[in-house]
Scaffold this motif. Sequence first.
Motif, PDB file in Angstrom:
ATOM      1  N   GLY A  33       0.829  -1.194   0.000  1.00 12.58           N
ATOM      2  CA  GLY A  33       0.000   0.000   0.000  1.00 12.58           C
ATOM      3  C   GLY A  33       0.867   1.249   0.000  1.00 12.58           C
ATOM      4  N   LEU A  34       0.416   2.256  -0.725  1.00  7.31           N
ATOM      5  CA  LEU A  34       1.127   3.526  -0.763  1.00  7.31           C
ATOM      6  C   LEU A  34       0.185   4.631  -0.330  1.00  7.31           C
ATOM      7  CD1 LEU A  34       2.962   3.412  -4.200  1.00  7.31           C
ATOM      8  CD2 LEU A  34       3.933   3.041  -1.950  1.00  7.31           C
ATOM      9  N   ASP A  35       0.618   5.431   0.596  1.00  9.26           N
ATOM     10  CA  ASP A  35      -0.156   6.592   0.976  1.00  9.26           C
ATOM     11  C   ASP A  35       0.350   7.776   0.175  1.00  9.26           C
ATOM     12  OD1 ASP A  35      -1.731   5.357   2.898  1.00  9.26           O
ATOM     13  OD2 ASP A  35      -0.187   5.581   4.430  1.00  9.26           O
ATOM     14  N   SER A  36      -0.557   8.666  -0.151  1.00 13.26           N
ATOM     15  CA  SER A  36      -0.162   9.886  -0.827  1.00 13.26           C
ATOM     16  C   SER A  36       0.710  10.700   0.126  1.00 13.26           C
ATOM     17  CB  SER A  36      -1.418  10.671  -1.200  1.00 13.26           C
ATOM     18  OG  SER A  36      -1.084  11.864  -1.823  1.00 13.26           O
ATOM     19  N   PRO A  37       1.810  11.244  -0.351  1.00 10.53           N
ATOM     20  CA  PRO A  37       2.688  11.996   0.550  1.00 10.53           C
ATOM     21  C   PRO A  37       2.047  13.298   1.018  1.00 10.53           C
ATOM     22  CG  PRO A  37       3.446  12.188  -1.707  1.00 10.53           C
ATOM     23  CD  PRO A  37       2.325  11.202  -1.717  1.00 10.53           C
ATOM     24  N   GLU A  38       2.526  13.783   2.154  1.00  3.75           N
ATOM     25  CA  GLU A  38       2.097  15.073   2.683  1.00  3.75           C
ATOM     26  C   GLU A  38       3.226  16.066   2.427  1.00  3.75           C
ATOM     27  OE1 GLU A  38       1.407  14.162   6.783  1.00  3.75           O
ATOM     28  OE2 GLU A  38      -0.557  13.301   6.369  1.00  3.75           O
ATOM     29  N   TRP A  39       2.863  17.266   2.017  1.00  9.09           N
ATOM     30  CA  TRP A  39       3.845  18.298   1.723  1.00  9.09           C
ATOM     31  C   TRP A  39       3.583  19.490   2.623  1.00  9.09           C
ATOM     32  CZ3 TRP A  39       7.572  16.687  -1.434  1.00  9.09           C
ATOM     33  CH2 TRP A  39       7.299  15.629  -2.282  1.00  9.09           C
ATOM     34  N   TYR A  40       4.640  20.033   3.223  1.00 12.44           N
ATOM     35  CA  TYR A  40       4.544  21.164   4.125  1.00 12.44           C
ATOM     36  C   TYR A  40       5.349  22.335   3.552  1.00 12.44           C
ATOM     37  CZ  TYR A  40       2.964  17.725   7.540  1.00 12.44           C
ATOM     38  OH  TYR A  40       2.266  16.731   8.192  1.00 12.44           O
ATOM     39  N   TYR A  41       4.725  23.515   3.536  1.00 10.05           N
ATOM     40  CA  TYR A  41       5.417  24.721   3.087  1.00 10.05           C
ATOM     41  C   TYR A  41       5.147  25.832   4.086  1.00 10.05           C
ATOM     42  CZ  TYR A  41       5.926  22.243  -1.308  1.00 10.05           C
ATOM     43  OH  TYR A  41       6.240  21.314  -2.256  1.00 10.05           O
ATOM     44  N   ASP A  42       6.209  26.529   4.475  1.00 13.16           N
ATOM     45  CA  ASP A  42       6.083  27.663   5.381  1.00 13.16           C
ATOM     46  C   ASP A  42       6.095  28.942   4.553  1.00 13.16           C
ATOM     47  OD1 ASP A  42       6.151  25.827   7.418  1.00 13.16           O
ATOM     48  OD2 ASP A  42       8.220  26.229   7.997  1.00 13.16           O
ATOM     49  N   ASN A  43       5.099  29.778   4.797  1.00 15.16           N
ATOM     50  CA  ASN A  43       4.997  31.063   4.109  1.00 15.16           C
ATOM     51  C   ASN A  43       4.854  32.157   5.157  1.00 15.16           C
ATOM     52  OD1 ASN A  43       4.743  30.138   1.254  1.00 15.16           O
ATOM     53  ND2 ASN A  43       2.949  29.111   2.072  1.00 15.16           N
ATOM     54  N   SER A  44       5.643  33.201   5.014  1.00 16.02           N
ATOM     55  CA  SER A  44       5.502  34.323   5.938  1.00 16.02           C
ATOM     56  C   SER A  44       5.387  35.609   5.134  1.00 16.02           C
ATOM     57  CB  SER A  44       6.649  34.372   6.930  1.00 16.02           C
ATOM     58  OG  SER A  44       7.882  34.358   6.286  1.00 16.02           O
ATOM     59  N   PHE A  45       4.714  36.581   5.744  1.00 14.77           N
ATOM     60  CA  PHE A  45       4.442  37.830   5.055  1.00 14.77           C
ATOM     61  C   PHE A  45       4.355  38.975   6.060  1.00 14.77           C
ATOM     62  CE2 PHE A  45       0.557  35.709   6.143  1.00 14.77           C
ATOM     63  CZ  PHE A  45      -0.287  36.704   6.607  1.00 14.77           C
ATOM     64  N   TRP A  46       4.680  40.178   5.570  1.00  8.78           N
ATOM     65  CA  TRP A  46       4.520  41.379   6.381  1.00  8.78           C
ATOM     66  C   TRP A  46       3.029  41.701   6.401  1.00  8.78           C
ATOM     67  CZ3 TRP A  46       8.692  42.450   8.961  1.00  8.78           C
ATOM     68  CH2 TRP A  46       9.934  42.181   8.412  1.00  8.78           C
ATOM     69  N   ILE A  83      -3.905  24.844   7.710  1.00 13.38           N
ATOM     70  CA  ILE A  83      -3.178  26.106   7.726  1.00 13.38           C
ATOM     71  C   ILE A  83      -2.928  26.418   9.200  1.00 13.38           C
ATOM     72  CG2 ILE A  83      -3.213  28.554   7.133  1.00 13.38           C
ATOM     73  CD1 ILE A  83      -5.391  27.878   5.037  1.00 13.38           C
ATOM     74  N   GLU A  84      -1.662  26.405   9.607  1.00 20.34           N
ATOM     75  CA  GLU A  84      -1.319  26.610  11.015  1.00 20.34           C
ATOM     76  C   GLU A  84      -0.419  27.828  11.185  1.00 20.34           C
ATOM     77  OE1 GLU A  84       0.523  23.327  13.046  1.00 20.34           O
ATOM     78  OE2 GLU A  84      -0.648  21.896  11.882  1.00 20.34           O
ATOM     79  N   HIS A  85      -0.784  28.699  12.110  1.00 18.62           N
ATOM     80  CA  HIS A  85       0.074  29.828  12.461  1.00 18.62           C
ATOM     81  C   HIS A  85       1.234  29.283  13.291  1.00 18.62           C
ATOM     82  CE1 HIS A  85       1.181  33.208  15.201  1.00 18.62           C
ATOM     83  NE2 HIS A  85       1.308  33.786  14.015  1.00 18.62           N
ATOM     84  N   PHE A  86       2.470  29.597  12.904  1.00 19.25           N
ATOM     85  CA  PHE A  86       3.607  29.086  13.666  1.00 19.25           C
ATOM     86  C   PHE A  86       4.567  30.175  14.136  1.00 19.25           C
ATOM     87  CE2 PHE A  86       5.453  29.135   9.453  1.00 19.25           C
ATOM     88  CZ  PHE A  86       6.762  29.509   9.674  1.00 19.25           C
ATOM     89  N   GLY A 100       3.870  34.028  10.159  1.00 20.50           N
ATOM     90  CA  GLY A 100       4.293  32.831   9.444  1.00 20.50           C
ATOM     91  C   GLY A 100       3.234  31.754   9.574  1.00 20.50           C
ATOM     92  N   TYR A 101       2.899  31.135   8.466  1.00 18.27           N
ATOM     93  CA  TYR A 101       1.907  30.060   8.448  1.00 18.27           C
ATOM     94  C   TYR A 101       2.480  28.845   7.742  1.00 18.27           C
ATOM     95  CZ  TYR A 101      -1.822  32.925  10.269  1.00 18.27           C
ATOM     96  OH  TYR A 101      -2.596  33.689  11.102  1.00 18.27           O
ATOM     97  N   ARG A 102       2.146  27.675   8.264  1.00 18.36           N
ATOM     98  CA  ARG A 102       2.552  26.404   7.666  1.00 18.36           C
ATOM     99  C   ARG A 102       1.336  25.811   6.948  1.00 18.36           C
ATOM    100  NH1 ARG A 102       5.794  23.672  11.469  1.00 18.36           N
ATOM    101  NH2 ARG A 102       7.421  24.735  10.325  1.00 18.36           N
TER     102      ARG A 102
END
Length: 136
Positions: A33-46, A83-86, A100-102
């Motif tokens: 069995g293969l699970d679809s991968p999870e991808w994480y990206y951090d984005n921050s903005f003024w 969407i998580e505030h980090f 910054g949000y993940r």
Amino acid sequence: MKKNNNKKKKRKKKQQKEGWMHTILIPDGKTRGLDSPEWYYDNSFWNDNQQHAAANYTFDEEKFKATILEVLGNEHSASLVSIEHFDSYRDVKTGRGALGYRFKYHNPYYPLGKEASLKLNEKVRTIISDNFGELR
């Protein structure tokens, strides 16, 4: 061996009952069995540009999340799982504030590759810069 096979059958039934299970044929003739991968990206903005400061602006996180999901549309928002505030940052010298949000991308129905997740995140970054502030 019989006990081990029963465990495998139970696990497979459970996976089928709970949703899709991707499988791949390994050269030894067995399937895995293969699970679809999870991808994480951090984005921050003024988030305190002059336009916001003049209007006594306060950041609305719910509006932020709703806007991103709305602009992405049904097809793509299904792959944006969370969407998580980090991080919150304030530059001491200038007084500028940043958030910054993940973003977590995952699709249980088909494997979401790195290129597809990068394209989704690029759309999210465009939404952020158009609606909420300059990217950091």
